[in-house]
Motif scaffolding. Structure first.
Motif, short mmCIF file in Angstrom:
data_model
loop_
_atom_site.label_atom_id
_atom_site.label_comp_id
_atom_site.label_asym_id
_atom_site.label_seq_id
_atom_site.Cartn_x
_atom_site.Cartn_y
_atom_site.Cartn_z
N GLY A 1 -3.02 3.70 -8.18
CA GLY A 1 -1.84 3.30 -8.55
C GLY A 1 -1.30 2.76 -6.82
O GLY A 1 -2.13 2.48 -6.17
N PRO A 2 0.19 2.13 -7.20
CA PRO A 2 0.09 1.42 -5.88
C PRO A 2 0.61 2.63 -4.89
O PRO A 2 0.27 3.31 -5.16
CB PRO A 2 1.94 0.32 -6.19
CG PRO A 2 2.43 1.71 -7.08
CD PRO A 2 0.56 2.19 -8.04
N SER A 3 0.39 2.24 -3.52
CA SER A 3 1.46 2.88 -2.29
C SER A 3 2.55 3.47 -2.89
O SER A 3 3.03 3.40 -3.50
CB SER A 3 1.92 1.63 -1.31
OG SER A 3 2.12 2.04 -0.60
N ALA A 4 2.36 4.84 -2.52
CA ALA A 4 3.44 5.83 -2.71
C ALA A 4 3.37 7.07 -1.22
O ALA A 4 3.18 7.13 -0.42
CB ALA A 4 3.00 7.03 -3.96
N THR A 5 4.78 7.96 -1.68
CA THR A 5 4.35 8.71 -0.14
C THR A 5 5.60 9.82 -1.60
O THR A 5 6.02 9.79 -2.10
CB THR A 5 5.77 8.34 0.45
OG1 THR A 5 5.80 9.92 1.59
CG2 THR A 5 6.89 8.09 0.54
N ASP B 1 1.69 -7.96 -0.12
CA ASP B 1 2.24 -6.82 -1.15
C ASP B 1 2.00 -7.02 -2.49
O ASP B 1 2.72 -5.78 -3.17
CB ASP B 1 4.04 -7.17 -0.90
CG ASP B 1 5.02 -6.03 -1.03
OD1 ASP B 1 4.68 -4.83 -0.87
OD2 ASP B 1 5.82 -6.63 -1.61
N ARG C 1 7.48 12.45 -5.32
CA ARG C 1 6.84 10.92 -5.14
C ARG C 1 7.34 9.93 -5.29
O ARG C 1 8.35 9.83 -6.25
CB ARG C 1 5.80 10.91 -6.27
CG ARG C 1 4.51 9.83 -5.99
CD ARG C 1 3.21 9.76 -7.42
NE ARG C 1 3.10 8.84 -7.84
CZ ARG C 1 1.67 7.96 -7.07
NH1 ARG C 1 0.98 9.01 -7.03
NH2 ARG C 1 1.11 7.19 -7.12
N VAL C 2 7.60 8.72 -4.20
CA VAL C 2 7.88 7.58 -4.07
C VAL C 2 6.84 6.17 -4.22
O VAL C 2 6.27 6.62 -3.20
CB VAL C 2 9.44 6.93 -3.23
CG1 VAL C 2 9.50 5.97 -3.22
CG2 VAL C 2 9.63 8.12 -3.51
N GLY D 1 5.24 2.76 -2.83
CA GLY D 1 5.75 1.59 -2.19
C GLY D 1 6.04 1.58 -0.79
O GLY D 1 7.90 1.88 -0.47
N VAL D 2 5.29 1.86 -0.12
CA VAL D 2 5.58 2.24 1.27
C VAL D 2 4.49 1.00 2.27
O VAL D 2 4.68 -0.21 2.20
CB VAL D 2 4.78 3.62 1.92
CG1 VAL D 2 5.77 3.71 3.03
CG2 VAL D 2 5.09 4.54 0.60
N HIS D 3 3.78 1.13 2.13
CA HIS D 3 2.65 0.07 3.68
C HIS D 3 1.92 -0.57 2.37
O HIS D 3 1.72 -1.93 2.96
CB HIS D 3 2.24 0.83 4.04
CG HIS D 3 2.87 1.69 5.02
ND1 HIS D 3 3.81 1.47 5.97
CD2 HIS D 3 2.81 3.35 5.31
CE1 HIS D 3 4.94 2.12 7.03
NE2 HIS D 3 4.10 3.43 6.37
N GLY D 4 1.00 -0.35 1.69
CA GLY D 4 0.69 -0.87 1.28
C GLY D 4 0.79 -1.48 0.16
O GLY D 4 1.86 -1.96 -0.38
N PRO D 5 -0.43 -2.67 -1.20
CA PRO D 5 0.64 -3.70 -1.45
C PRO D 5 1.08 -2.66 -3.14
O PRO D 5 0.77 -2.01 -3.04
CB PRO D 5 -0.51 -3.87 -2.77
CG PRO D 5 -1.67 -4.02 -1.85
CD PRO D 5 -1.42 -2.60 -0.53
N ARG D 6 2.33 -3.17 -3.05
CA ARG D 6 3.71 -1.99 -3.91
C ARG D 6 3.60 -2.13 -5.33
O ARG D 6 4.19 -1.66 -5.85
CB ARG D 6 5.76 -2.65 -3.13
CG ARG D 6 5.67 -1.85 -1.76
CD ARG D 6 7.00 -1.77 -0.99
NE ARG D 6 7.26 -3.61 -1.05
CZ ARG D 6 7.73 -4.19 -0.63
NH1 ARG D 6 9.25 -3.03 0.18
NH2 ARG D 6 8.26 -4.99 0.23
#
Lengths: 503, 215
Positions: free
Chosen positions: B186-190, B152, B197-198, B200-205
């Motif tokens: 950047g970190p995982s996002a959706t 993470d 945009r948020v 922190g999903v599956h990849g390193p947050r």
């Protein structure tokens, strides 16, 4: 919520259901206040962001032109590049399969999964596999396909249909998503926490925990691809969440189903699309994750890689010298986000996994115009041209829409399943043909137009909301606009008449 | 006839009426777009990289080579990491100041085993200033793709200015297509909930990028 959902509740919708024509489906959607609110909010947000992201690149129009030319060149020599791609993928350790239609592609993938002995697959969001109804085909063979993109998960758990290319659950707001997670997650695996709120961060966290166990045990991954490079055999998947990376690297077997038009000739061509795609779709300088792989790599990622090249109507589309430009599409969805018709009607009304302006020209070409929905799609537009302005590969969507309308109304020669056939004029468009002819006549006879407009203005209190007789078909799906109190020509004459000659 | 022959046959028939085009590919596409956007000094390019990384919620640190081990030890400690994955070819000195348990990546390590490790430290292949992107190519100091995916917390070391380019076209020139590549911005996002945009999903947050000079 859309009222166009078809199929038995609890079952996934069939791949090619008999969708009602666009006007009928849109009729209900535009009266759905919540749907319209969700769509307005989402598309307004992304429109402003996209404009900003594009404005950062002063060479945007040159990138757009280069993208268009790369795609046009590729399509012109598609046979050559397909063969080159096959050689490169094979040389890198992959296996290439060719699927003429959805049924063939589904059979190939099903057989490949069965050969592994597994009964579940994890999936990266892919338009091609939605197009062919792969999940349903796998389900019928006892194989469960888990969608892992957040929006796809929302759609799958909600037994819903996707309504947007990039964000298939765009028609759902956060409250609806929370309700779906709370009630449905348990049936698919790890349940949502009891106290789940509707903040996007908490919803994303619930999806992370729910899917993690599936990623970690997955043996087979299924994906599409955004690009395939013919010279190197490299496939590219552009994503945000990391679910793509999970599916592309953790399983032992990877199966990618990709439309034949996704080819780029050279490695260098990626420099154009990796700049235009993220800015057009999510309005980012770059999306969080992009994966590129070439065949298989010892010790890193899947040991078996299968590429299924999909036709399914693409060669028929290629045969149409006006319509083939739709194959330039890189599925960014910018045209959906700017479309006034999409914003009001929503994605479900388009009766296809490809909604919005691009869907209105792609679906009737991939599937033909024999069904009610496909014959009506070329009319699902006001021809305002906003879609063309934002398209990163300059697809002239209005031009193709008019071309397809002509085909629906007048018939003519088209290619279906590789054969040239002659279409008859569609039934039910007689009134429209007459109206178009009348409009052409009036516009070419200014005095007639002037007289008609004045007559309309002066009798406006007497106008009905719908037309009688043969005009009923037209107004059955449109409210008759109110005639202005004063025709534009008269207003112009009155306010500007003394300044310029009336030309 | 095979599916292959039928599809290729359909393509050729579809194109039978199209105008002849023998233009060599090098001349078929205008490449008059910019190789990079704007002129910057080397230092300004590195600053832009930092700025764009931060804009997409990566955490950026700067140090010189001598300060790197202490910084990495500090970052792992701050997070209370109990283990850190180590790619096979990582410079051992980078982890010389941390007491956190070092976990070598084994070929037969299961995803579940990787999931129990808190952090990972890697180098990178190239970093792109204009987009705030780091690219991993599976070299020995970066390891297999999965080790930067499952934990993470990812600490990625970028040697500045050598590994920094301005633009996407410049990055592609430096990369080898045959290697498995992961581009990270950047970190995982959706953006899947209301197109907002948020992170922190599956990849390193948490993505921490260390810009190390003098390496």
């Amino acid at each position: 919520m859309s009222t166009t959902h078809l199929g038995m509740p609890g079952l996934p919708p069939p791949a090619h259901p008999a969708f009602p024509p666009f006007p009928e489906a849109a009729h209900d959607a535009v009266r759905d206040e919540r749907l319209r609110g969700n769509l307005r909010h989402a598309t307004t947000t992304i429109r402003a962001k996209r404009a900003h992201a594009v404005a950062e690149l002063e060479d945007w129009q040159r990138l757009r032109e280069a993208g268009k030319r790369i795609k046009d060149h590729t399509l012109r020599h598609l046979d050559r590049y397909l063969v080159q791609l096959e050689e490169a993928v094979t040389a890198a350790g992959g296996t290439v399969h060719w699927a003429l239609d959805a049924a063939e592609a589904n059979r190939i993938v099903t057989d490949l999964v069965k050969a592994t002995g597994e009964h579940e697959v994890v999936k990266v969001k892919s338009m091609a596999t939605q197009e062919i109804g792969l999940n349903e085909a796998l389900e019928a063979e006892g194989i469960r396909a888990y969608e892992t993109d957040l929006a796809e998960l929302i759609v799958q758990l909600g037994k819903d249909r996707p309504s947007h290319i990039l964000v298939p659950a765009i028609h759902r707001n956060r409250g609806e998503i929370r309700d779906i997670f709370r009630t449905q997650m348990a049936a698919w695996g790890r349940p949502a926490p009891d106290d789940l709120s509707d903040t996007p961060a908490e919803l994303a966290e619930a999806a992370r925990l729910h899917l993690r166990e599936k990623f970690l045990r997955a043996k087979v991954g299924v994906s599409g691809a955004n690009f395939m490079v013919a010279e190197t055999g490299t496939l590219v998947v552009v994503e945000s969440e990391g679910n793509g990376r999970m599916c592309l690297t953790l399983p032992d077997t990877l199966i990618s189903v990709v439309g034949i038009e996704k080819i780029l000739p050279t490695w260098r061509d990626l420099e154009v699309f990796l700049q235009t795609l993220p800015r057009s779709s999510t309005a980012e300088r770059m999306n969080p994750y992009t994966s590129m792989w070439t065949g298989t790599t010892d010790g890193d990622g899947p040991r078996d890689f299968h590429l299924v090249l999909l036709d399914n109507g693409r060669t028929d589309t290629l045969a149409d010298d006006v319509g083939r430009q739709a194959l330039r599409c890189i599925r960014c969805s910018a045209c959906l986000n700017v479309c006034p018709v999409y914003e009001r009607a929503g994605g479900h009304a388009y009766g296809s996994v490809y909604p919005g302006p691009i869907g209105a020209i792609l679906s009737p070409q991939l599937r033909g115009t024999h069904s009610d929905i496909d014959a009506s799609l070329p009319y699902a537009s006001s021809l305002c041209g906003a879609c063309y302005d934002v398209c990163p590969v300059a697809i002239d969507i209005p031009e193709v829409l008019v071309h397809l309308r002509e085909r629906v109304v007048q018939g003519g020669e088209v290619t279906r399943e590789g054969n040239k056939v002659v279409l008859k004029p569609a039934k039910g468009h007689g009134g429209e043909r007459a109206a178009m002819r009348a409009a052409r006549w009036a516009f070419s006879h200014p005095a007639v137009l002037r007289g008609g407009q004045r007559l309309a203005s002066r009798t406006r209190r007497l106008h009905p909301r719908t037309l009688p007789g043969p005009g009923r078909a037209w107004t059955g799906t449109r409210d008759l606009p109110e005639a202005p109190a004063e025709p534009f020509r008269d207003w112009w004459q009155r306010t500007h008449g003394g300044e310029e000659d009336d030309k | 006839m095979s599916g292959r022959d039928r599809i290729l046959g359909r393509v050729r028939r579809a194109l039978a009426g199209a105008p002849e085009d023998d233009t060599p590919y090098e001349q078929a596409v205008p490449r008059d777009y910019d190789r990079r956007h704007g002129e910057r000094s080397t230092a300004e390019t590195v600053d832009l990289l930092a700025e764009n990384l931060v804009d997409y919620r990566a955490v950026v640190h700067r140090c010189d080579l001598a300060g790197l081990p202490a910084l990495i030890a500090h970052l792992l400690g701050e997070r209370d990491s109990t283990g850190v994955l180590v790619p096979p070819g990582l410079d051992a000195s980078w982890l010389s100041a941390t007491a956190v348990a070092q976990v070598a990546d084994r070929a037969d390590a299961t995803p579940h085993e990787l999931d129990r490790v808190d952090s990972v430290v890697t180098g990178c292949a190239v970093a792109i200033a204009e987009t705030g992107t780091i690219v991993l190519d599976g070299s020995a100091d970066q390891g297999r793709r999965r080790i930067t995916l499952v934990p993470d917390h990812h600490i990625c070391v970028v040697r500045v200015p050598d590994q920094v380019v301005s633009s996407v076209p410049e990055a592609l020139e430096r990369l080898v297509p045959a290697r498995p590549l992961t581009w990270i911005s950047g970190p995982s996002a959706t953006s899947d909930i209301e197109l907002d945009r948020v992170e922190g999903v599956h990849g390193p947050r948490t993505l921490e990028v260390v810009l190390v000079s003098g390496a």
